[in-house]
Design a protein around this motif. Structure first.
Motif, mmCIF file in Angstrom:
data_model
loop_
_atom_site.group_PDB
_atom_site.id
_atom_site.type_symbol
_atom_site.label_atom_id
_atom_site.label_comp_id
_atom_site.label_asym_id
_atom_site.label_seq_id
_atom_site.Cartn_x
_atom_site.Cartn_y
_atom_site.Cartn_z
ATOM 1 N N PHE A 1 0.821 -1.214 0.000
ATOM 2 C CA PHE A 1 0.000 0.000 0.000
ATOM 3 C C PHE A 1 0.853 1.261 0.000
ATOM 4 O O PHE A 1 0.600 2.191 -0.773
ATOM 5 N N THR B 1 -1.985 -6.705 -2.864
ATOM 6 C CA THR B 1 -2.235 -5.328 -2.429
ATOM 7 C C THR B 1 -1.860 -4.336 -3.517
ATOM 8 O O THR B 1 -2.562 -3.333 -3.727
ATOM 9 N N ARG C 1 -4.805 -1.755 -4.670
ATOM 10 C CA ARG C 1 -4.707 -0.334 -4.336
ATOM 11 C C ARG C 1 -5.033 0.571 -5.524
ATOM 12 O O ARG C 1 -5.262 1.767 -5.349
ATOM 13 N N LEU D 1 -6.435 0.465 4.783
ATOM 14 C CA LEU D 1 -5.757 -0.814 4.948
ATOM 15 C C LEU D 1 -6.667 -1.858 5.571
ATOM 16 O O LEU D 1 -6.787 -2.989 5.070
#
Length: 332
Positions: free
Chosen positions: A148, A217, A221, A240
């Motif tokens: 992230f 991720t 994202r 998150l």
């Protein structure tokens, strides 16, 4: 017989009342993603069989002590009358198999193999589940943070993963386990051995989970729901734990089921090498270690724990493959 059609100008349209005439009214219910995945999983008969075996193994491990008491089994009780004093081998049958000892007895001591398999099941599964939970916890947190935030945070965590993956894990595990055999952290005996195995296996295996979570991720994202959360003023921690982690549950569950059998094999390897669970406590790897001396004259002693490990690992692998296909059908 076709439904009547009402024509208006150049367009022809079937009337809903005509199409549904004679069909009983039913409430249309939507299906959640979890229910759709469950239906896909139930169609995979091999995965369902693996799930049934896994459930039976977990129940066996959880109730191993009451089950032994119910069947009158004692994993540490010797039966010297079944052992030939000259050869230290079972006197009769294939490995001492009989109605009282359906899987036979071990050489030298004559301990019941069925009782020792049942007793060793909770040790192997406890170590495997504990190590998997530790790996998943560390790998998920660090992987989602690296994917992230990216930049320097990602570079630091990624290089840390590379360092852990560069360790000769088996040699490192042997060194740590051997150095803590006497006592440490106020513990000794079986509790210490189990905790050391969970720590060694789980702590040094987290980069595998971390890499998978990081890759997922990086993809998530960039999705629209993350942009929408940012547009509404959501900060990093909220995105998150409330946006990304729920969408990572599927890959985490799938990889966890595939990580458990590898941890079972790792525990068996350490016990086989003599730095895992120590005798007289029964463990599948320890039984294989003791069977090496007798495999030429009493193969039964090696076959029984070997089959227990084989069936357990195969069941978890089949379950993991089925869950992967059910949760992510595009991966097939």
């Amino acid at each position: 017989m076709t439904a009547p059609i009402e024509t208006t100008g150049a367009a022809a349209e079937a009337q809903p009342e005509a199409v549904l005439k004679g069909v009983p009214a039913q409430r249309i219910e939507g299906r959640s993603l979890g229910r759709i995945a469950l239906l896909r999983f139930r169609r995979d008969k091999v995965a369902v069989a693996g799930a049934i075996v896994v459930i039976l193994l977990v129940v066996l491990a959880a109730f191993s002590r009451p089950l032994q008491a119910l069947l009158g089994l004692d994993p540490d009780s010797p039966h010297q009358d079944l052992i030939d004093a000259n050869t230290t081998l079972p006197k009769a049958g294939f490995g001492g198999m009989s109605a009282a000892h359906p899987l036979g007895v071990d050489p030298k001591f004559g301990r019941d193999l069925l009782a020792r398999i049942i007793e060793g099941s909770w040790v192997s599964l406890l170590v495997a589940f504990g190590a998997t939970m530790l790996s998943v916890a560390i790998g998920t947190v660090l992987g989602v943070v690296a994917g992230f935030y990216r930049g320097r945070v990602d570079a630091f965590i990624s290089r840390m993963m590379d360092v852990f993956l560069a360790f000769p894990l088996l040699l490192f595990a042997i060194a740590i386990s051997a150095s803590l055999q006497g006592g440490a952290f106020g513990m000794e005996g079986l509790p210490l051995h189990i905790c050391v195995l969970i720590f060694v296996i789980g702590f040094f295996n987290w980069p595998y989970m971390g890499r998978i979570v990081r890759a997922q991720t990086l993809s998530l994202r960039e999705r629209e729901f993350v942009d929408a959360a940012r547009g509404m003023g959501a900060r990093g921690p909220f995105i998150l734990f409330r946006e990304l982690l729920p969408n990572l549950v599927g890959p985490i569950i799938v990889y966890s089921t595939l990580l458990i059998p590898s941890n079972i094999l790792f525990e068996a390897a350490l016990s086989f090498l003599g730095v895992g669970i120590q005798p007289p406590q029964a463990s599948w790897g320890g039984m294989l270690n003791q069977a090496v001396k007798y495999y030429e004259v009493d193969p039964q002693y090696m076959i029984v724990p070997g089959l227990a490990i084989f069936v357990t690992v195969l069941a978890f692998n089949l379950l993991g493959d089925g869950l992967r296909d059910a949760l992510d059908p595009r991966s097939r």
